[in-house]
Structure formats: structure tokens, C-alpha cells
Scaffold this motif. Structure first.
Motif, short mmCIF file in Angstrom:
data_model
loop_
_atom_site.label_atom_id
_atom_site.label_comp_id
_atom_site.label_asym_id
_atom_site.label_seq_id
_atom_site.Cartn_x
_atom_site.Cartn_y
_atom_site.Cartn_z
N VAL A 93 0.86 -1.18 0.00
CA VAL A 93 0.00 0.00 0.00
C VAL A 93 0.89 1.23 0.00
N ALA A 94 0.47 2.26 -0.71
CA ALA A 94 1.25 3.50 -0.75
C ALA A 94 1.43 4.04 0.66
N ALA A 95 2.64 4.47 0.96
CA ALA A 95 2.95 4.98 2.31
C ALA A 95 2.11 6.19 2.67
N THR A 96 1.61 6.91 1.69
CA THR A 96 0.79 8.09 1.96
C THR A 96 -0.71 7.79 1.98
N ASN A 97 -1.10 6.55 1.75
CA ASN A 97 -2.52 6.19 1.71
C ASN A 97 -3.01 5.80 3.10
N ALA A 98 -3.16 6.81 3.95
CA ALA A 98 -3.56 6.58 5.34
C ALA A 98 -4.94 5.92 5.46
N PRO A 99 -5.95 6.31 4.66
CA PRO A 99 -7.25 5.64 4.80
C PRO A 99 -7.18 4.13 4.54
N ALA A 100 -6.44 3.73 3.50
CA ALA A 100 -6.31 2.30 3.22
C ALA A 100 -5.56 1.59 4.33
N GLN A 101 -4.50 2.21 4.83
CA GLN A 101 -3.75 1.60 5.92
C GLN A 101 -4.63 1.40 7.15
N ALA A 102 -5.48 2.38 7.45
CA ALA A 102 -6.39 2.26 8.60
C ALA A 102 -7.37 1.10 8.39
N LEU A 103 -7.90 0.98 7.19
CA LEU A 103 -8.81 -0.12 6.87
C LEU A 103 -8.11 -1.46 7.09
N TYR A 104 -6.90 -1.59 6.59
CA TYR A 104 -6.17 -2.84 6.74
C TYR A 104 -5.87 -3.14 8.21
N ARG A 105 -5.45 -2.14 8.95
CA ARG A 105 -5.15 -2.37 10.37
C ARG A 105 -6.40 -2.82 11.13
N GLN A 106 -7.54 -2.21 10.83
CA GLN A 106 -8.79 -2.62 11.48
C GLN A 106 -9.13 -4.08 11.18
N ALA A 107 -8.67 -4.58 10.04
CA ALA A 107 -8.94 -5.96 9.66
C ALA A 107 -7.85 -6.92 10.13
N GLY A 108 -6.89 -6.42 10.92
CA GLY A 108 -5.87 -7.29 11.50
C GLY A 108 -4.55 -7.35 10.77
N TRP A 109 -4.36 -6.51 9.77
CA TRP A 109 -3.09 -6.46 9.06
C TRP A 109 -2.09 -5.62 9.84
N GLY A 124 6.26 11.90 -11.98
CA GLY A 124 7.62 11.39 -11.98
C GLY A 124 8.21 11.14 -10.60
N THR A 125 7.53 11.57 -9.55
CA THR A 125 8.05 11.33 -8.21
C THR A 125 7.82 9.87 -7.81
N ALA A 126 8.65 9.42 -6.91
CA ALA A 126 8.54 8.03 -6.42
C ALA A 126 7.98 8.04 -5.01
N GLU A 127 7.27 6.98 -4.70
CA GLU A 127 6.65 6.86 -3.38
C GLU A 127 6.90 5.46 -2.83
N ASP A 128 7.16 5.40 -1.54
CA ASP A 128 7.37 4.12 -0.88
C ASP A 128 6.07 3.33 -0.79
N ALA A 129 6.21 2.02 -0.75
CA ALA A 129 5.10 1.13 -0.45
C ALA A 129 5.36 0.49 0.90
N LEU A 130 4.33 0.40 1.70
CA LEU A 130 4.41 -0.37 2.94
C LEU A 130 3.97 -1.78 2.61
N VAL A 131 4.69 -2.76 3.16
CA VAL A 131 4.29 -4.14 3.05
C VAL A 131 3.53 -4.47 4.34
N MET A 132 2.34 -5.01 4.17
CA MET A 132 1.52 -5.38 5.33
C MET A 132 1.20 -6.86 5.20
N THR A 133 1.13 -7.54 6.35
CA THR A 133 0.84 -8.95 6.36
C THR A 133 -0.30 -9.25 7.33
N CYS A 134 -0.91 -10.40 7.12
CA CYS A 134 -2.02 -10.83 7.96
C CYS A 134 -1.91 -12.34 8.14
N ASP A 135 -2.04 -12.78 9.38
CA ASP A 135 -2.04 -14.21 9.70
C ASP A 135 -3.45 -14.74 9.49
N LEU A 136 -3.63 -15.63 8.57
CA LEU A 136 -4.94 -16.20 8.26
C LEU A 136 -5.20 -17.52 8.99
#
Length: 139
Positions: A93-109, A124-136
């Protein structure tokens, strides 16, 4: 949803990462490893390889957000991935996409890594991606 409809909705949701084309969606949908979940104004594309699932993309029409569609899609992703034999999952997920990150965290990621300059914006700018994981394997 057809590949064209998926690409159209994806383009309304993303500039970074870049929206996917209908041909790219068709390629994913042609793979037996991939699965598509849909809601009236959203979708999720995932795949399972061995015991690991990847959430490839999720899109909810901007006009239909904050109505639980994303959470339902994530729940369906976990159930489908588990049914296909996955015990863990990951996404980027894009490091600046706070709403998506919040959704994922609420779901246990949880955040487990960072990919520097992973996405490239139209300007042309570059953006970091956060890697998130979830134990299923639980629940």
C-alpha cells in the motif's frame, strides 16, 4: 465485472499506483490462482500461491466509500484465501494512503516492511510502499 469495468473503476480510484488496464485485469482473471470479489461499487483481486495469499488490488468507488464495502471485501478475501489453503497474506500500500492503511489495520493487518520508491506518480516522483501482512491461520 468485466475487465473493462474493473479498469474503469480502478482508474477512478488510483493515480499512484497507476491504474491497471483492462488487458492486465483480463490476464489476472485468466489465472486459476487469482480470484475476484465484487460489491456493487467495488472489487478486490487476490491470488493464492501455495500457502500464501496476495491482495493484488482493492478498489471502492470514491462516491461509495465509508459504507463498509472495503471491510466486507477484506473479510471475503480472508475467507476465500483460507478456503484456497493460504495461512498468511500480504499486500503493498502506498505509504501516503492513510485511509487504506487504517482499513487494513482494522482488519488485523500489520506493517512488516517498506519498499523504497516502489510506486511512481504521474509527475515522476517516487513513493514508498508499505508491506503489510495478515495471519490467516487463526479465527
Amino acid at each position: 465485472m468485466t475487465p473493462d469495468a474493473l479498469a474503469d473503476l480502478h482508474a477512478r480510484c488510483f493515480t499512484t499506483p497507476r491504474p491497471w488496464s483492462a488487458a492486465e485485469f483480463a490476464d489476472f482473471l485468466g489465472s486459476p490462482l487469482c480470484f475476484l470479489l465484487t460489491e456493487p461499487a467495488g472489487f478486490l483481486l487476490g491470488r493464492v500461491i501455495a500457502d500464501e495469499a496476495e491482495l493484488l488490488t482493492i478498489a471502492v468507488d470514491p462516491a461509495a466509500r465509508r459504507q463498509g464495502m472495503g471491510a466486507r471485501l477484506l473479510s471475503g478475501f480472508a475467507a476465500t484465501a483460507k478456503a484456497r489453503g493460504a495461512s498468511c497474506a500480504f499486500l503493498e500500500v502506498a505509504a501516503t494512503n492513510a485511509p487504506a492503511q487504517a482499513l487494513y489495520r482494522q482488519a488485523g493487518w500489520r506493517e512488516t516492511g517498506r519498499r523504497r520508491a516502489y510506486y511512481h506518480a504521474p509527475d515522476g516522483t517516487a513513493e514508498d510502499a508499505l508491506v503489510m501482512t495478515c495471519d490467516l491461520s487463526h479465527g
